[in-house]
Enzyme design. Structure first.
Site, PDB file in Angstrom:
ATOM      1  N   LYS A   9       0.764  -1.185   0.092  1.00  0.00           N
ATOM      2  CA  LYS A   9       0.048   0.107   0.143  1.00  0.00           C
ATOM      3  C   LYS A   9       0.804   1.305   0.131  1.00  0.00           C
ATOM      4  CE  LYS A   9      -3.971  -2.550   2.254  1.00  0.00           C
ATOM      5  NZ  LYS A   9      -4.433  -2.626   3.632  1.00  0.00           N
ATOM      6  N   TYR A  49     -11.794  -2.900  -3.733  1.00  0.00           N
ATOM      7  CA  TYR A  49     -12.449  -3.141  -2.162  1.00  0.00           C
ATOM      8  C   TYR A  49     -14.105  -3.125  -2.241  1.00  0.00           C
ATOM      9  CZ  TYR A  49      -7.949  -2.978   0.146  1.00  0.00           C
ATOM     10  OH  TYR A  49      -6.818  -2.964   0.710  1.00  0.00           O
ATOM     11  N   PHE A  57     -15.572   2.731   7.069  1.00  0.00           N
ATOM     12  CA  PHE A  57     -14.225   3.084   6.887  1.00  0.00           C
ATOM     13  C   PHE A  57     -13.952   3.169   5.383  1.00  0.00           C
ATOM     14  CE2 PHE A  57     -14.424  -1.251   7.959  1.00  0.00           C
ATOM     15  CZ  PHE A  57     -13.491  -1.880   6.685  1.00  0.00           C
ATOM     16  N   ARG A  85      -1.016 -14.791   3.837  1.00  0.00           N
ATOM     17  CA  ARG A  85      -1.922 -13.824   4.884  1.00  0.00           C
ATOM     18  C   ARG A  85      -1.092 -13.939   6.268  1.00  0.00           C
ATOM     19  NH1 ARG A  85      -6.596 -10.779   3.809  1.00  0.00           N
ATOM     20  NH2 ARG A  85      -7.555 -11.787   5.616  1.00  0.00           N
ATOM     21  N   THR A  91      -5.051  -8.229  10.357  1.00  0.00           N
ATOM     22  CA  THR A  91      -5.631  -7.004   9.884  1.00  0.00           C
ATOM     23  C   THR A  91      -5.523  -5.919  10.400  1.00  0.00           C
ATOM     24  OG1 THR A  91      -7.545  -8.111   8.744  1.00  0.00           O
ATOM     25  CG2 THR A  91      -7.563  -5.743   8.874  1.00  0.00           C
ATOM     26  N   ARG A 102       2.788  -6.817   9.198  1.00  0.00           N
ATOM     27  CA  ARG A 102       2.164  -5.806   9.921  1.00  0.00           C
ATOM     28  C   ARG A 102       2.462  -5.664  11.489  1.00  0.00           C
ATOM     29  NH1 ARG A 102      -3.703  -7.533   7.350  1.00  0.00           N
ATOM     30  NH2 ARG A 102      -3.568  -6.130   5.340  1.00  0.00           N
ATOM     31  N   ASN A 112      -1.754  -0.173   7.291  1.00  0.00           N
ATOM     32  CA  ASN A 112      -1.400  -1.272   7.693  1.00  0.00           C
ATOM     33  C   ASN A 112      -0.461  -2.163   6.517  1.00  0.00           C
ATOM     34  OD1 ASN A 112      -3.537  -2.284   5.790  1.00  0.00           O
ATOM     35  ND2 ASN A 112      -4.410  -3.648   7.350  1.00  0.00           N
ATOM     36  N   HIS A 115      -1.673  -5.595   1.440  1.00  0.00           N
ATOM     37  CA  HIS A 115      -2.987  -6.245   1.061  1.00  0.00           C
ATOM     38  C   HIS A 115      -2.467  -7.749   0.610  1.00  0.00           C
ATOM     39  CE1 HIS A 115      -6.684  -7.562  -0.628  1.00  0.00           C
ATOM     40  NE2 HIS A 115      -5.725  -7.809  -1.716  1.00  0.00           N
ATOM     41  N   GLU A 126      -8.837 -10.810  -8.011  1.00  0.00           N
ATOM     42  CA  GLU A 126      -7.906  -9.680  -7.967  1.00  0.00           C
ATOM     43  C   GLU A 126      -6.870  -9.753  -9.093  1.00  0.00           C
ATOM     44  OE1 GLU A 126      -8.853  -9.233  -3.104  1.00  0.00           O
ATOM     45  OE2 GLU A 126      -6.735  -9.946  -3.772  1.00  0.00           O
TER      46      GLU A 126
HETATM   47  P1  GTP Z   1      -6.553  -6.207   2.934  1.00  0.00           P
HETATM   48  O1  GTP Z   1      -5.346  -7.299   2.721  1.00  0.00           O
HETATM   49  O2  GTP Z   1      -6.191  -5.089   2.960  1.00  0.00           O
HETATM   50  O3  GTP Z   1      -7.933  -6.536   2.116  1.00  0.00           O
HETATM   51  O4  GTP Z   1      -6.829  -6.530   4.537  1.00  0.00           O
HETATM   52  P2  GTP Z   1      -7.722  -7.650   5.372  1.00  0.00           P
HETATM   53  O5  GTP Z   1      -8.096  -8.791   4.308  1.00  0.00           O
HETATM   54  O6  GTP Z   1      -6.597  -7.989   6.314  1.00  0.00           O
HETATM   55  O7  GTP Z   1      -8.775  -6.745   5.824  1.00  0.00           O
HETATM   56  P3  GTP Z   1     -10.197  -6.366   5.300  1.00  0.00           P
HETATM   57  O8  GTP Z   1     -10.323  -7.004   3.854  1.00  0.00           O
HETATM   58  O9  GTP Z   1     -11.273  -6.879   6.158  1.00  0.00           O
HETATM   59  O10 GTP Z   1     -10.403  -4.748   5.343  1.00  0.00           O
HETATM   60  C1  GTP Z   1      -9.390  -4.105   4.057  1.00  0.00           C
HETATM   61  C2  GTP Z   1      -8.650  -3.112   4.640  1.00  0.00           C
HETATM   62  O11 GTP Z   1      -9.422  -2.073   5.132  1.00  0.00           O
HETATM   63  C3  GTP Z   1      -7.633  -3.318   5.796  1.00  0.00           C
HETATM   64  O12 GTP Z   1      -6.488  -3.923   5.498  1.00  0.00           O
HETATM   65  C4  GTP Z   1      -7.767  -1.890   6.425  1.00  0.00           C
HETATM   66  O13 GTP Z   1      -6.735  -1.371   5.676  1.00  0.00           O
HETATM   67  C5  GTP Z   1      -8.870  -1.481   6.162  1.00  0.00           C
HETATM   68  N1  GTP Z   1      -9.858  -1.484   7.367  1.00  0.00           N
HETATM   69  C6  GTP Z   1     -10.449  -3.026   7.770  1.00  0.00           C
HETATM   70  N2  GTP Z   1     -10.910  -2.591   8.977  1.00  0.00           N
HETATM   71  C7  GTP Z   1     -10.771  -1.332   9.289  1.00  0.00           C
HETATM   72  C8  GTP Z   1     -11.541  -0.416  10.641  1.00  0.00           C
HETATM   73  O14 GTP Z   1     -12.091  -1.167  11.217  1.00  0.00           O
HETATM   74  N3  GTP Z   1     -10.964   0.719  10.607  1.00  0.00           N
HETATM   75  C9  GTP Z   1     -10.253   1.296   9.345  1.00  0.00           C
HETATM   76  N4  GTP Z   1      -9.752   2.588   9.356  1.00  0.00           N
HETATM   77  N5  GTP Z   1      -9.705   0.419   8.282  1.00  0.00           N
HETATM   78  C10 GTP Z   1     -10.059  -0.813   8.257  1.00  0.00           C
HETATM   79 MG    MG Z   2      -9.159  -8.222   2.639  1.00  0.00          MG
END
Ligand code: GTP
Ligand code: MG
Length: 148
Positions: A9, A49, A57, A85, A91, A102, A112, A115, A126
């Site tokens: 990112k 997304y 968010f 992962r 996350t 992370r 974070n 992705h 994707e």
């Molecule tokens: P990705 O690999 O980025 O897809 O992350 P993930 O699969 O671990 O988490 P998810 O797909 O649920 O969320 C995608 C992204 O949204 C996260 O990596 C965070 O950057 C953001 N995100 C998720 N939950 C929150 C939240 O509660 N608050 C905020 N500000 N950002 C969030």
């Molecule tokens: Mg995700």
């Protein structure tokens, strides 16, 4: 063999973590099958997304992803989706174990660093979205030293 989509990112690129992150995937034994540095448009980030569009968010997440260049990659290997992962960590960096990307390099959930696809099916979608030109197909000479 299985493939996953990994994106560094904008914060990871700005903070100079690209080499460190690529190194972790390489040293594990995964093969790099696609890589590009790109600025994505808002509509593209929204598409990537789309599953999160109802989340409070979502707008902040899209702003974050379009705030600077990202590194888009395809990595290949046995169980690369789930193992990727694990390399990335939970996350929320407050819950990511030390030793994960992370856990080692992030503090806030909204910054974070990286992705990774969450399933083989998401990886397929994707990769098709980010690499319409198709991942590069080359064979690593390390294969027999990594797989039995
Ligand atoms: P990705 O690999 O980025 O897809 O992350 P993930 O699969 O671990 O988490 P998810 O797909 O649920 O969320 C995608 C992204 O949204 C996260 O990596 C965070 O950057 C953001 N995100 C998720 N939950 C929150 C939240 O509660 N608050 C905020 N500000 N950002 C969030
Ligand atoms: Mg995700």
């Amino acid at each position: 063999m299985e493939q996953t989509f990994i994106m560094i990112k904008p914060d990871g690129v700005q903070r100079g973590l690209v080499g460190e992150i690529i190194s972790r995937f390489e040293k594990k034994g995964f093969y790099l099958k696609g890589l590009k540095l790109i600025n994505v448009e808002r509509s593209f980030a929204e598409k990537h997304y789309a599953d999160l569009s109802a989340k409070p968010f979502f707008n902040g997440l899209v702003e974050y992803i379009i705030s600077g260049p990202v590194i888009a990659m395809v990595w290949q290997g046995k169980n690369v989706v789930i193992t990727g992962r694990k390399i990335i960590g939970a996350t929320n960096p407050a819950e990511s174990a030390p030793g994960t990307i992370r856990g080692d390099f992030a503090i806030d959930i909204g910054r974070n660093v990286i992705h990774g696809s969450d399933s083989v099916e998401s990886a397929r979608k994707e990769i098709a979205l980010w690499f319409p030109e198709c991942p590069f197909n080359w064979q690593s000479c390390l294969h027999p030293w990594i797989y039995e």
